[in-house]
Design a protein around this motif. Structure first.
Motif, short mmCIF file in Angstrom:
data_model
loop_
_atom_site.label_atom_id
_atom_site.label_comp_id
_atom_site.label_asym_id
_atom_site.label_seq_id
_atom_site.Cartn_x
_atom_site.Cartn_y
_atom_site.Cartn_z
N THR A 54 -50.61 7.55 -20.76
CA THR A 54 -51.83 8.35 -20.54
C THR A 54 -51.67 9.63 -21.37
O THR A 54 -50.56 10.00 -21.75
N GLU A 56 -58.95 2.27 -21.67
CA GLU A 56 -59.49 3.49 -21.07
C GLU A 56 -58.47 4.64 -21.02
O GLU A 56 -58.80 5.78 -21.33
N SER A 57 -57.25 4.32 -20.59
CA SER A 57 -56.29 5.40 -20.32
C SER A 57 -55.24 5.59 -21.41
O SER A 57 -54.74 6.69 -21.61
N THR A 58 -54.90 4.51 -22.10
CA THR A 58 -53.77 4.62 -23.03
C THR A 58 -54.19 4.92 -24.47
O THR A 58 -53.47 5.62 -25.18
N ASN A 106 -57.20 -6.53 -16.17
CA ASN A 106 -57.17 -5.12 -15.74
C ASN A 106 -56.22 -4.30 -16.61
O ASN A 106 -56.52 -3.15 -16.95
N ARG A 107 -55.07 -4.88 -17.00
CA ARG A 107 -54.12 -4.14 -17.84
C ARG A 107 -54.77 -3.77 -19.18
O ARG A 107 -54.53 -2.69 -19.71
N LYS A 139 -58.02 -3.34 -19.66
CA LYS A 139 -59.03 -2.33 -19.38
C LYS A 139 -58.36 -0.95 -19.28
O LYS A 139 -58.80 0.03 -19.87
N VAL A 140 -57.25 -0.92 -18.54
CA VAL A 140 -56.49 0.33 -18.38
C VAL A 140 -55.97 0.80 -19.75
O VAL A 140 -55.99 1.99 -20.06
N TYR A 141 -55.53 -0.15 -20.54
CA TYR A 141 -55.01 0.20 -21.88
C TYR A 141 -56.09 0.88 -22.72
O TYR A 141 -55.87 1.92 -23.33
N ASP A 194 -52.51 -1.75 -12.49
CA ASP A 194 -52.84 -0.32 -12.54
C ASP A 194 -51.62 0.48 -12.96
O ASP A 194 -50.54 -0.07 -13.17
N LEU A 195 -51.80 1.79 -13.06
CA LEU A 195 -50.70 2.66 -13.51
C LEU A 195 -50.06 3.42 -12.36
O LEU A 195 -50.76 3.92 -11.48
#
Ligand code: ADP
Length: 182
Positions: free
Chosen positions: A89, A146-148, A139-140, A142-144, A58-59
């Motif tokens: 983000t 979605e958020s990055t 997860n990294r 997915k976060v990339y 997560d971030l």
């Protein structure tokens, strides 16, 4: 003064390329991941908090990251800097714009390092950092996504981002980057 940002997916080779560029151009290499890992090793308050978040993939919160980067940018005494792992983000990208304005940096160049997801996952599993296991990697990514990824659009709108193929020999990729930022 060089004012660089290297952008791309986890494991695409940002750290490797940023390190080489920093050596060749005498730049401050500001890797937010490295800063957090160092804090985690030291076991200070930030480190303990960050370790748990990093191991999940997560971030860390935007406020903490913006503060870390602002402090680092205020202290530049080389021929510039290369930011690696930040902004991650849209809120970080917006905060960074304000920091740049405040510090008088207005010639920013962004390198977008690109590689196929399968290639990257293979590399990460070989590297074997504590956040390089299958679940955390998933997860990294997915976060990339979605958020990055909005960060890329943010820079694209300003016309300051250049795509570079991140697959190949490290030195070859490095030469292409150096040519692209001339
Ligand atoms: P990678 O790009 O290979 O995923 P990094 O070393 O850049 O690795 O980052 C490792 C971890 O550190 C991230 O997964 C995240 O938990 C944390 N981190 C690094 N930079 C940031 C940032 N700008 N914002 C929030 N968290 C961050």
């Amino acid at each position: 003064m060089h004012q660089l940002i290297i952008y791309g997916a986890p494991g695409v080779g940002k750290g490797t390329q940023a390190e080489l560029i920093a050596i060749k151009l005498n730049l401050e290499h500001i890797s937010t991941g490295a800063i957090l890992r160092k804090s985690a090793e030291e076991g200070n308050e930030l480190g303990l908090l960050a370790k748990e978040i990093m191991d999940r993939g997560d971030l860390v919160t935007d406020d903490i990251m913006n503060g870390i980067v602002k402090d680092s940018l205020k202290k530049i005494n080389k021929d510039g800097f290369i930011l690696d792992g930040y902004p991650r983000t849209l809120a970080q990208a917006e905060a960074l714009s304000e920091i740049f304005t405040e510090l008088g940096f207005k010639d920013i160049k962004v390198i977008n390092l690109i590689a196929d997801e399968n290639e990257i996952i293979t590399r990460l599993l070989k590297r074997g950092r504590s956040d390089d296991n299958k679940e955390t990697i998933a997860n990294r990514f997915k976060v990339y996504v979605e958020s990055t990824s909005p960060v890329k659009e943010f820079f694209a709108k300003q016309n300051i981002i250049k795509d570079i193929n991140g697959v190949g020999e490290i030195e070859d990729i490095n030469k292409i980057i150096l040519e692209a930022i001339k």
